[in-house]
Design an enzyme around this catalytic site. Structure first.
Site, PDB file in Angstrom:
ATOM      1  N   LYS A  73     -29.295 -40.488 -13.621  1.00  0.00           N
ATOM      2  CA  LYS A  73     -28.780 -41.344 -12.556  1.00  0.00           C
ATOM      3  C   LYS A  73     -27.372 -41.757 -12.981  1.00  0.00           C
ATOM      4  O   LYS A  73     -27.132 -42.892 -13.423  1.00  0.00           O
ATOM      5  CB  LYS A  73     -29.649 -42.594 -12.360  1.00  0.00           C
ATOM      6  N   HIS A 100     -38.075 -50.753 -12.816  1.00  0.00           N
ATOM      7  CA  HIS A 100     -37.642 -49.378 -13.077  1.00  0.00           C
ATOM      8  C   HIS A 100     -36.518 -49.296 -14.101  1.00  0.00           C
ATOM      9  O   HIS A 100     -36.151 -48.207 -14.538  1.00  0.00           O
ATOM     10  CB  HIS A 100     -37.193 -48.730 -11.753  1.00  0.00           C
ATOM     11  N   ASP A 129     -12.895 -39.519 -10.616  1.00  0.00           N
ATOM     12  CA  ASP A 129     -11.495 -39.439 -11.054  1.00  0.00           C
ATOM     13  C   ASP A 129     -11.366 -39.614 -12.560  1.00  0.00           C
ATOM     14  O   ASP A 129     -10.536 -40.404 -13.052  1.00  0.00           O
ATOM     15  CB  ASP A 129     -10.644 -40.488 -10.325  1.00  0.00           C
ATOM     16  N   LYS A 161     -34.415 -49.455 -17.634  1.00  0.00           N
ATOM     17  CA  LYS A 161     -34.690 -49.100 -19.029  1.00  0.00           C
ATOM     18  C   LYS A 161     -33.648 -49.807 -19.881  1.00  0.00           C
ATOM     19  O   LYS A 161     -32.493 -49.378 -19.948  1.00  0.00           O
ATOM     20  CB  LYS A 161     -34.623 -47.586 -19.262  1.00  0.00           C
ATOM     21  N   ASP A 190     -31.118 -57.959 -31.400  1.00  0.00           N
ATOM     22  CA  ASP A 190     -30.413 -59.094 -32.005  1.00  0.00           C
ATOM     23  C   ASP A 190     -29.299 -59.642 -31.115  1.00  0.00           C
ATOM     24  O   ASP A 190     -28.320 -60.207 -31.613  1.00  0.00           O
ATOM     25  CB  ASP A 190     -29.829 -58.700 -33.366  1.00  0.00           C
ATOM     26  N   HIS A 209     -33.470 -35.943 -14.428  1.00  0.00           N
ATOM     27  CA  HIS A 209     -33.859 -37.343 -14.298  1.00  0.00           C
ATOM     28  C   HIS A 209     -32.651 -38.271 -14.369  1.00  0.00           C
ATOM     29  O   HIS A 209     -32.781 -39.491 -14.338  1.00  0.00           O
ATOM     30  CB  HIS A 209     -34.864 -37.713 -15.401  1.00  0.00           C
TER      31      HIS A 209
END
Length: 414
Positions: free
Chosen positions: A321, A122, A326, A124, A129, A319
């Site tokens: 996450k 899941h 603080d 991404k 390089d 979508h």
């Protein structure tokens, strides 16, 4: 040539040699990603749950092909559920250009009926390089397109980061190891044992590959890459959240697409609210999937009772996450990544988050989340939640029960 330290060494804690830029949506991520790919000289490593070639997604595929065609080693890994088999026309173009593609855990005849198939890729990630890392929740998917619902009126709400610094080597290392292990499994299944052994040796050698030097003009910040897998890093992302929430003094803001936190994480949020910390959650307000939508709602009651503010994002699919704690205090903490706060992400999937301890970054993320809550979020009223229709409460409980049953089948406790 310098030897790259191992991923385990680099993931031990934050280092202060990073430059991190926040990117909102594919509209900001894809141009930065393509720019880095077009400048690549040696190597591109790319992992994504969904690779959709509609609209802006095609531009990312074209950048990968341009890089491979000029001799850049280009590895692409997609998930067997999120993406499945690549469309034939695009698969042929990628292969002709020299892009090496692999599907993580492709589904067999029984599909997801086998519980071990619930362990998905899941995260991404893209490393160019060995110098630049892109990490977040954004799939290769046009902001205004959804594979299940078609055209969207407003862009999907999501984030990623572009970063340089020592954590890039950690990401590159873990991606190389996964790539070569997948090749070893493939060769072993085809009874190509010499090739399988060679791939396993390559996975080990990948840890010591030389990488390019970082170069960025931004002031350095403290950051670390936090991984979740089913071997050594089974609970690192959840523990990072709980530790940060436990240390919060003033404010906790979390935006999460699929929100069904376990008991420990729920208690951390409740305790923070009860000791006077303002806790705000920006959650999915549009129906997307039965399980994720309905199973989340039974946990809202205790949070609302403790004073947690819940906002549901309305204009499009949320979508993101991400979290920020603080931001305006003396110990700012923020995270951007692929991990939802639900059992699929926290117990089964391979996930990757970047944690940033920097005031400017945290304030930037906070401003974007507060703006979304104020202008695109519907605040949940505790009385209305308690009085929601019987049919909805039944569906919520059914989904919650099915999720608990699925966890029991996998042998997981949450």
């Amino acid at each position: 040539m310098r030897r790259k330290p191992s991923a385990q060494a680099l993931s031990a804690g934050p280092a202060d040699d990073h430059q991190v830029r926040l990117l909102q949506g594919a509209e900001e991520l894809f141009p930065a990603l393509i720019e880095a790919m077009d400048a690549a000289m040696a190597d591109i490593q790319f992992e994504t749950y969904i690779f959709d070639f509609t609209g802006a997604g095609a531009s990312v595929a074209q950048a990968l092909m341009r890089a491979a065609a000029r001799g850049v080693r280009t590895h692409l890994v997609v998930d067997g559920v999120g993406t499945g088999a690549l469309p034939k026309a695009w698969a042929e173009q990628l292969q002709a250009a020299g892009v090496l593609c692999s599907v993580y855990s492709p589904l067999g005849p029984l599909g997801l009926l086998l519980p071990h198939r619930w362990r998905r890729l899941h995260r991404k990630l893209c490393v160019v390089d060995g110098r630049v890392l892109f990490c977040g929740g954004i799939n290769v998917l046009d902001d205004y397109h959804d594979p299940n619902y078609g055209a969207l009126e407003a862009p999907r709400f999501d984030f990623a980061v572009r970063t340089t610094g020592s954590l890039v080597a950690s990401a590159s290392d873990t991606m190389d190891q996964l790539w070569w292990r997948m090749q070893a499994v493939r060769d072993a299944r085809q009874r190509r044992l010499p090739e399988a052994l060679q791939a396993l040796r390559a996975a080990s050698a990948a840890r010591h590959a030389a990488q390019g030097d970082k170069a960025d003009a931004r002031p350095p910040v403290r950051a670390t890459l936090v991984l979740r897998d089913n071997v050594r890093n089974r609970s690192r992302i959840e523990k990072a959240y709980r530790k940060a929430i436990g240390a919060a003094r003033h404010e906790v803001i979390i935006a999460n697409a699929y929100f069904m936190p376990g008991g420990k994480l729920r208690r951390a949020l409740v305790m923070a609210a009860r000791r006077g910390v303002r806790v705000r959650l920006l959650l999915q307000g549009r129906y997307e999937y039965f399980m994720q939508y309905h199973a989340a709602r039974p946990v809202y009651g205790a949070l609302l009772e403790a004073g947690v503010e819940i906002y549901e994002y309305a204009p499009s699919f949320l979508h993101a996450k991400v979290a920020v704690i603080d931001a305006q205090g003396d110990r700012p903490w923020a995270t951007v990544g692929s991990s939802n706060l639900d059992p699929l992400s926290l117990l089964l999937a391979r996930e990757a988050n970047v944690v940033v301890e920097d005031a400017a970054f945290a304030i930037d993320l906070r401003q974007r989340l507060v703006h979304a809550m104020q202008h695109a979020g519907r605040r949940m009223d505790p009385a209305r939640y308690a009085g929601r229709p019987l049919r909805q409460r039944v569906l919520d409980r059914v989904a919650f029960g099915l999720m608990r049953l699925a966890l029991w089948v996998t042998g997981k406790r949450y």
